[in-house]
Design a protein around this motif. Structure first.
Motif, short mmCIF file in Angstrom:
data_model
loop_
_atom_site.label_atom_id
_atom_site.label_comp_id
_atom_site.label_asym_id
_atom_site.label_seq_id
_atom_site.Cartn_x
_atom_site.Cartn_y
_atom_site.Cartn_z
N MET A 223 0.83 -1.21 0.00
CA MET A 223 0.00 0.00 0.00
C MET A 223 0.86 1.25 0.00
SD MET A 223 -2.99 1.27 -0.10
CE MET A 223 -4.04 -0.13 0.31
N THR A 224 1.99 1.20 0.73
CA THR A 224 2.89 2.34 0.77
C THR A 224 3.49 2.61 -0.60
OG1 THR A 224 3.43 1.85 3.06
CG2 THR A 224 4.93 3.31 1.87
N THR A 225 3.85 1.52 -1.32
CA THR A 225 4.41 1.68 -2.67
C THR A 225 3.39 2.31 -3.60
OG1 THR A 225 5.82 -0.23 -2.33
CG2 THR A 225 5.44 0.47 -4.59
N ILE A 226 2.14 1.82 -3.52
CA ILE A 226 1.07 2.37 -4.36
C ILE A 226 0.88 3.85 -4.09
CG2 ILE A 226 -1.41 2.28 -4.81
CD1 ILE A 226 -1.28 -0.74 -4.34
N THR A 227 0.83 4.19 -2.78
CA THR A 227 0.60 5.59 -2.42
C THR A 227 1.75 6.46 -2.89
OG1 THR A 227 -0.65 4.90 -0.47
CG2 THR A 227 0.20 7.15 -0.49
N SER A 228 2.98 6.00 -2.70
CA SER A 228 4.14 6.83 -3.04
C SER A 228 4.24 7.07 -4.54
CB SER A 228 5.42 6.18 -2.52
OG SER A 228 5.64 4.92 -3.14
N ARG A 229 3.95 6.04 -5.35
CA ARG A 229 4.07 6.27 -6.79
C ARG A 229 2.94 7.14 -7.32
NH1 ARG A 229 3.19 0.15 -9.27
NH2 ARG A 229 0.93 -0.03 -8.92
N PHE A 230 1.74 7.04 -6.72
CA PHE A 230 0.66 7.94 -7.12
C PHE A 230 0.99 9.38 -6.73
CE2 PHE A 230 -3.20 10.33 -6.16
CZ PHE A 230 -3.84 10.28 -7.38
N HIS B 51 -0.36 -6.95 -14.78
CA HIS B 51 0.21 -5.68 -14.33
C HIS B 51 -0.79 -4.54 -14.53
CE1 HIS B 51 3.13 -2.53 -13.57
NE2 HIS B 51 2.87 -1.98 -14.75
N ALA B 52 -1.45 -4.53 -15.69
CA ALA B 52 -2.43 -3.48 -15.98
C ALA B 52 -3.58 -3.52 -14.99
CB ALA B 52 -2.95 -3.62 -17.41
N GLU B 53 -4.07 -4.72 -14.69
CA GLU B 53 -5.19 -4.84 -13.76
C GLU B 53 -4.81 -4.33 -12.38
OE1 GLU B 53 -8.09 -8.36 -11.93
OE2 GLU B 53 -6.78 -8.76 -13.64
N GLY B 54 -3.57 -4.55 -11.98
CA GLY B 54 -3.14 -4.14 -10.65
C GLY B 54 -3.03 -2.64 -10.47
N CYS B 55 -2.81 -1.91 -11.56
CA CYS B 55 -2.62 -0.46 -11.41
C CYS B 55 -3.67 0.36 -12.15
CB CYS B 55 -1.22 -0.06 -11.87
SG CYS B 55 -0.86 -0.42 -13.60
N LEU B 56 -4.73 -0.29 -12.67
CA LEU B 56 -5.71 0.43 -13.48
C LEU B 56 -6.41 1.54 -12.70
CD1 LEU B 56 -6.82 0.37 -16.38
CD2 LEU B 56 -8.69 -1.07 -15.56
#
Length: 390
Positions: free
Chosen positions: A1-8, A116-121
């Motif tokens: 979750m931290t990785t997702i938040t940081s890249r967004f 990969h696309a589904e994970g970050c869509l």
């Protein structure tokens, strides 16, 4: 979750700090670095809502994409991300670029694999929304995005009219709005305007007389007079009276402008209306289409110090209101038959399943078929309002 938040957050920061003309470069860099994107392209809807124009080095180096029969057009029309697999293990995600219901275009991102696309869509869809807001703001400081929307050159009158508009669609929990003008690249005097507050929606549909620059100047004067009165907190009858005085003071009755003004109470559905001229309103309610008549009053600027009277009606959740200028209902077929209420009712019925933002363009396409030729003799304006209420 931290990785997702940081890249967004990195993507959002890159867009907010980019120069106005470098938004695409910024989003391209961050999506390549943070999301392993192979390519990133931004397409903006043209003025006629027929194609999605690529934002690239001008003049355009890429072909436009059809709004009606392409994967990107599918995402634009449905306002939902659409993923296609063009070849091999690569997938292409098409993401709507929209600001508060105003559909600007599509962000297309090529990614390495469906998983990969589904994970970050979801993140990519949010980034596309942030990009839309930044494009909206950047248009104050660069011509890049306005130029990218042009399939052809705008006439000067059309340039003035498009700059006067609030947008082509908007959405709130209580309503959805969509509007379109034709001919998109050579409009004269037809116009629409809207403004919303916490409790009210003001909607204006105008039909200016004349052609070319003179028609555009007349409309600009009237719309800005109405806005000035509205922003002073005046009721719509007083707005009409002050705009009437402004137009008459300049033209002394030689030119005038028709306008239908409506003020919606978002909590109750109560509507106050001033009908000063020719725009008409039709209502689709529980499957039946009917024209809503108003007591006709004088157009703005025809005579000095005209008094305007408010009329009232109510909208119900599920109502669809369609507003048209005389360039729609007066259009004649090759045989001389006017388009009229019956044809309009059929067009409204045939488009009842479309979202409000899609309806004006669909009705104008049917109007072209009735006219029998692509080039109209007069401006044509369609505005669609779907009412949900609270």
């Amino acid at each position: 979750m931290t990785t997702i938040t940081s890249r967004f957050v990195a993507a959002e920061r890159a867009l907010r700090t980019a120069a106005p003309h470098q938004l695409l470069d910024a989003v391209r860099r961050v999506l390549t670095d943070q999301y392993a994107a192979d390519s990133v392209e931004l397409f903006l809807a043209d003025y006629g809502l027929t194609v999605l124009q690529p934002v690239s080095v001008l003049p355009h180096t890429h072909q436009p994409v059809s709004v009606h029969n392409s994967p990107a057009g599918r995402a634009f029309g449905a306002q939902e991300p659409y993923v296609e697999s063009p070849s091999g293990d690569r997938v292409r995600a098409h993401l709507p670029v929209t600001v508060r219901g105003d559909r600007l275009g599509v962000l297309t991102v090529t990614l390495p694999g469906a998983e990969h696309a589904e994970g970050c869509l979801g993140e990519l869809a949010e980034i596309a929304e942030v990009l839309g807001h930044e494009v909206y703001v950047a248009e104050r400081d660069t011509d890049l995005y306005l130029q990218a929307r042009r399939r052809d050159r705008l006439t000067l009158a059309a340039e003035m009219q498009w700059q006067l508009l609030p947008g082509r669609s908007c959405a709130r929990p209580e309503y959805e709005l969509g509007a379109q003008l034709e001919p998109a690249y050579a409009i004269f005097g037809d116009n629409f305007d809207w403004s919303a507050s916490a409790d009210r929606l003001s909607l204006y549909v105008t039909n200016g007389m004349g052609e070319g620059i003179e028609a555009s100047l007349l409309t600009n004067l009237a719309i800005n007079a109405l806005r000035n009165a509205r922003r002073a907190g005046l009721s719509i009858d007083d707005q009409a009276a002050l705009a009437d005085q402004a137009v008459y003071a300049h033209y002394r009755g030689r030119c005038y402008l028709s306008v239908l003004m409506l003020d919606f109470d978002l909590a109750t559905g109560r509507v106050r209306a001033v009908d000063a001229g020719s725009p008409q309103m039709l209502r689709l309610r529980r499957g039946a289409v009917e024209r809503v008549p108003f007591d006709a009053q004088l157009p703005l600027g025809m005579f000095e110090e005209t008094d305007y009277v408010i009329q009232e009606f109510r909208v119900e959740p599920g109502d669809r209101l369609v507003f048209v200028s005389d360039g729609v209902y007066d259009v004649a077929s090759p045989g001389g038959e006017a388009y009229g209420d019956a044809a309009l009712a059929r067009a409204i019925q045939s488009t009842r399943l479309l979202p409000a933002a899609e309806v004006p363009r669909a009705i104008l396409r049917e109007l072209t078929g009735h006219r029998g030729r692509s080039t109209p003799d007069d401006d044509a304006l369609v505005v669609c309002l779907d009412w949900r209420g609270r």
